[in-house]
Structures are given as structure tokens and as C-alpha cells.
Design a protein around this motif. Structure first.
Motif, PDB file in Angstrom:
ATOM      1  N   GLU A  58      57.551  -4.596   9.587  1.00 24.52           N
ATOM      2  CA  GLU A  58      58.761  -3.841   9.257  1.00 24.52           C
ATOM      3  C   GLU A  58      59.692  -4.620   8.330  1.00 24.52           C
ATOM      4  OE1 GLU A  58      62.244  -1.289  11.617  1.00 24.52           O
ATOM      5  OE2 GLU A  58      60.855  -2.579  12.716  1.00 24.52           O
ATOM      6  N   GLU A  59      59.661  -5.954   8.440  1.00 25.47           N
ATOM      7  CA  GLU A  59      60.565  -6.798   7.644  1.00 25.47           C
ATOM      8  C   GLU A  59      59.978  -7.163   6.283  1.00 25.47           C
ATOM      9  OE1 GLU A  59      59.590  -7.707  10.791  1.00 25.47           O
ATOM     10  OE2 GLU A  59      61.349  -6.774  11.750  1.00 25.47           O
ATOM     11  N   SER A  60      58.756  -6.766   6.008  1.00 21.52           N
ATOM     12  CA  SER A  60      58.084  -7.181   4.774  1.00 21.52           C
ATOM     13  C   SER A  60      58.759  -6.601   3.533  1.00 21.52           C
ATOM     14  CB  SER A  60      56.618  -6.730   4.790  1.00 21.52           C
ATOM     15  OG  SER A  60      55.909  -7.318   5.853  1.00 21.52           O
TER      16      SER A  60
ATOM     17  N   GLY B  41      60.668   6.102  -2.167  1.00 23.73           N
ATOM     18  CA  GLY B  41      60.556   7.289  -1.327  1.00 23.73           C
ATOM     19  C   GLY B  41      59.258   7.417  -0.567  1.00 23.73           C
ATOM     20  N   TRP B  42      58.477   6.332  -0.486  1.00 23.08           N
ATOM     21  CA  TRP B  42      57.241   6.359   0.276  1.00 23.08           C
ATOM     22  C   TRP B  42      57.510   6.015   1.734  1.00 23.08           C
ATOM     23  CZ3 TRP B  42      51.914   6.430  -1.747  1.00 23.08           C
ATOM     24  CH2 TRP B  42      51.860   6.800  -3.099  1.00 23.08           C
ATOM     25  N   THR B  43      56.650   6.490   2.601  1.00 23.38           N
ATOM     26  CA  THR B  43      56.791   6.252   4.042  1.00 23.38           C
ATOM     27  C   THR B  43      55.744   5.255   4.505  1.00 23.38           C
ATOM     28  OG1 THR B  43      57.625   8.491   4.414  1.00 23.38           O
ATOM     29  CG2 THR B  43      56.747   7.316   6.322  1.00 23.38           C
ATOM     30  N   TRP B  44      56.192   4.245   5.228  1.00 23.70           N
ATOM     31  CA  TRP B  44      55.268   3.289   5.849  1.00 23.70           C
ATOM     32  C   TRP B  44      54.908   3.797   7.234  1.00 23.70           C
ATOM     33  CZ3 TRP B  44      56.502  -0.994   9.552  1.00 23.70           C
ATOM     34  CH2 TRP B  44      55.380  -1.801   9.797  1.00 23.70           C
ATOM     35  N   ARG B  45      53.616   3.802   7.567  1.00 24.12           N
ATOM     36  CA  ARG B  45      53.147   4.356   8.835  1.00 24.12           C
ATOM     37  C   ARG B  45      52.978   3.284   9.911  1.00 24.12           C
ATOM     38  NH1 ARG B  45      49.972   8.864   8.597  1.00 24.12           N
ATOM     39  NH2 ARG B  45      49.823   8.545  10.845  1.00 24.12           N
ATOM     40  N   GLY B  46      53.596   2.158   9.744  1.00 18.56           N
ATOM     41  CA  GLY B  46      53.460   1.073  10.707  1.00 18.56           C
ATOM     42  C   GLY B  46      53.912   1.442  12.105  1.00 18.56           C
ATOM     43  N   ALA B  47      54.919   2.307  12.199  1.00 20.14           N
ATOM     44  CA  ALA B  47      55.410   2.721  13.517  1.00 20.14           C
ATOM     45  C   ALA B  47      54.337   3.487  14.288  1.00 20.14           C
ATOM     46  CB  ALA B  47      56.661   3.580  13.357  1.00 20.14           C
TER      47      ALA B  47
END
Length: 260
Positions: free
Chosen positions: A233-235, A245-251
């Protein structure tokens, strides 16, 4: 003046001449040494000035850029992907996709060039993102179409998708369905970044299946390059994608996935 006096006078004059000659020689040597030092300093200054100018030109030159380019999919590449990552029932056609050439910072610390197929309307944006990743020296092991990893299929990596991801290859277009619905990758609207190091983690394991060492997200086992490529998340890489506007799916446990 006596003969001895004359002789003494001559000897005295000879001594004086010798001393004056020695002093002159010393001054000449000193002058030559000073000139040599001056020339060396001027040469060094000139070299430094040239190096500075070269660096300025490199920074200001339009020819020095980490931004890639895109074109229509070349026919030889289209022949590779049809029936693989681009199927007859894929939700997009070849005319809606683009072939991207992308400079990137590889795991050996060198600038390399890779290729990706992605949604045409996102091509310029993807190039902007990867330019920032390259400038930030974010390491990527590989960027290539999945078809070039077909030879890596085995009992564990038993599909083209698994072989590509299991080789830590970064891609966009991938023929993939989830619950009979097409995944974003099937549209070329997703990027799986260093997907072995940043796998999809599920209750059953990981995708790719050879990424179990990275399931617990423990960085203590990683080398310095892997730690920098590791996505959390901190990267900075997450911040760069989100800026566009892209979404990271890490969650969701999908650590290498970015979608638009």
C-alpha cells in the motif's frame, strides 16, 4: 694587480656566472612546471565543462526519453496471440488494442525494452505510467506478450497465463474469465506487474502456483531488488498508478494487479 689577484678575480667571476646560470635554469624549470600545471588545470576545467554540457544536453534532449511508443498490432504478433490471449469470443478485437514498446528498468539494473498489448484507448496513459516507473528505477523482471512463455508450461504452470505469470512477466492482455464474466485483462484494461513476486493470494494458495514463497508478504526473505519490486500500500508504484486513476487490487489480495 698581482697574478694571484687576477686569477682570483677570474675564478670569482666564473663562480658568479655558474650561480647565475643555475638560478636561470631553476627559474626556467619552475616556469615550465607552472605552465604545465596551468595547462593541466585548463584541460581539466575544459573536460569538466564538456562533461557538464553533455549531461545538460542529455537532460534537455528530446531524443533521451524513457517514454515508449505504440502501434497497431504487427501481423506476426497478431498471428501469435490469436487463439491464445485473443480468442474468437474475446470481448475486444485487434482494432481495439495496441502494441506497446516500453522501456523499463530490469532486475539487472539496466534499461531494457519490452512489449505489451493493451487497450488502445489506454495506450498513451500506460506509456506515461511506465515512463514514471522507469525514471523511478522501479525494477521489472520482464515485459512481453504471454505467448513468448509458452515453453515454460509444466505440471505446476499448466496454462499460458500461468507460465507467463510464473516467469514474473508483466502483461496486460490475457484471455481470462471469472464466473463466466470477462476479467479486465481480457479487455487489455489491467496490468499484472511482477506477478510472481506480487501474486494473487487465495485461500487455496497463489496464482501463479509457484509464488507460494511470496504469499505471506514477508520482505525479510527478499533481496534488495525484490524488496524494491515488492508492491504494498505504501509503494510509490501504487501512488503512480493511482495518480492516473487506476485501481490497485492489493486489498483483495491481488498484489500485482492494477485496473482502469
Amino acid at each position: 694587480m698581482s697574478e694571484n689577484g687576477k686569477r682570483g678575480n677570474i675564478i670569482f667571476k666564473i663562480i658568479i656566472c655558474v650561480l647565475l646560470a643555475a638560478m636561470a635554469a631553476g627559474e626556467i624549470k619552475l616556469w615550465l612546471d607552472l605552465q604545465k600545471l596551468k595547462n593541466e588545470n585548463e584541460t581539466q576545467i575544459s573536460v569538466n565543462q564538456q562533461l557538464t554540457k553533455m549531461l545538460e544536453n542529455m537532460q534537455n534532449s528530446d531524443s533521451v526519453s524513457y517514454r515508449g511508443s505504440w502501434t497497431d498490432i504487427p501481423q506476426e504478433v497478431l498471428d501469435q496471440i490469436e487463439g491464445n490471449t485473443l480468442m474468437e469470443d474475446s470481448p475486444v478485437g485487434a482494432d481495439e488494442l495496441a502494441y506497446l514498446t516500453i522501456p523499463y528498468y530490469n532486475f539487472d539494473g539496466q534499461i531494457a525494452e519490452g512489449h505489451m498489448i493493451a487497450a488502445r484507448d489506454l495506450a498513451d496513459e500506460i506509456l506515461d505510467i511506465f515512463e514514471e516507473l522507469c525514471i523511478n528505477q522501479y525494477p521489472i523482471e520482464s515485459i512481453d506478450i504471454a505467448e513468448n512463455f509458452n515453453q515454460n508450461k509444466n505440471a505446476v504452470l499448466d496454462s499460458l497465463e500461468a507460465a507467463s505469470m510464473g516467469s514474473n512477466n508483466t502483461t496486460s492482455l490475457m484471455y481470462r474469465k471469472r464466473s463466466d464474466e470477462f476479467d479486465k485483462a481480457a479487455y487489455g484494461q489491467a496490468i499484472d506487474l511482477n506477478p510472481k513476486l506480487n501474486p494473487e493470494v487465495t485461500e487455496d494458495g497463489t496464482m501463479p502456483r509457484n509464488a507460494l514463497d511470496y504469499k505471506d508478504r514477508d520482505t525479510s526473505k527478499l533481496n534488495s531488488t525484490e524488496k524494491w519490486a515488492f508492491i504494498s500500500e505504501e509503494s510509490d508504484v501504487v501512488k503512480i498508478f493511482e495518480k492516473y486513476g487506476w485501481t490497485w487490487r492489493g486489498a483483495d489480495g491481488y498484489y500485482g494487479r492494477f485496473e482502469k
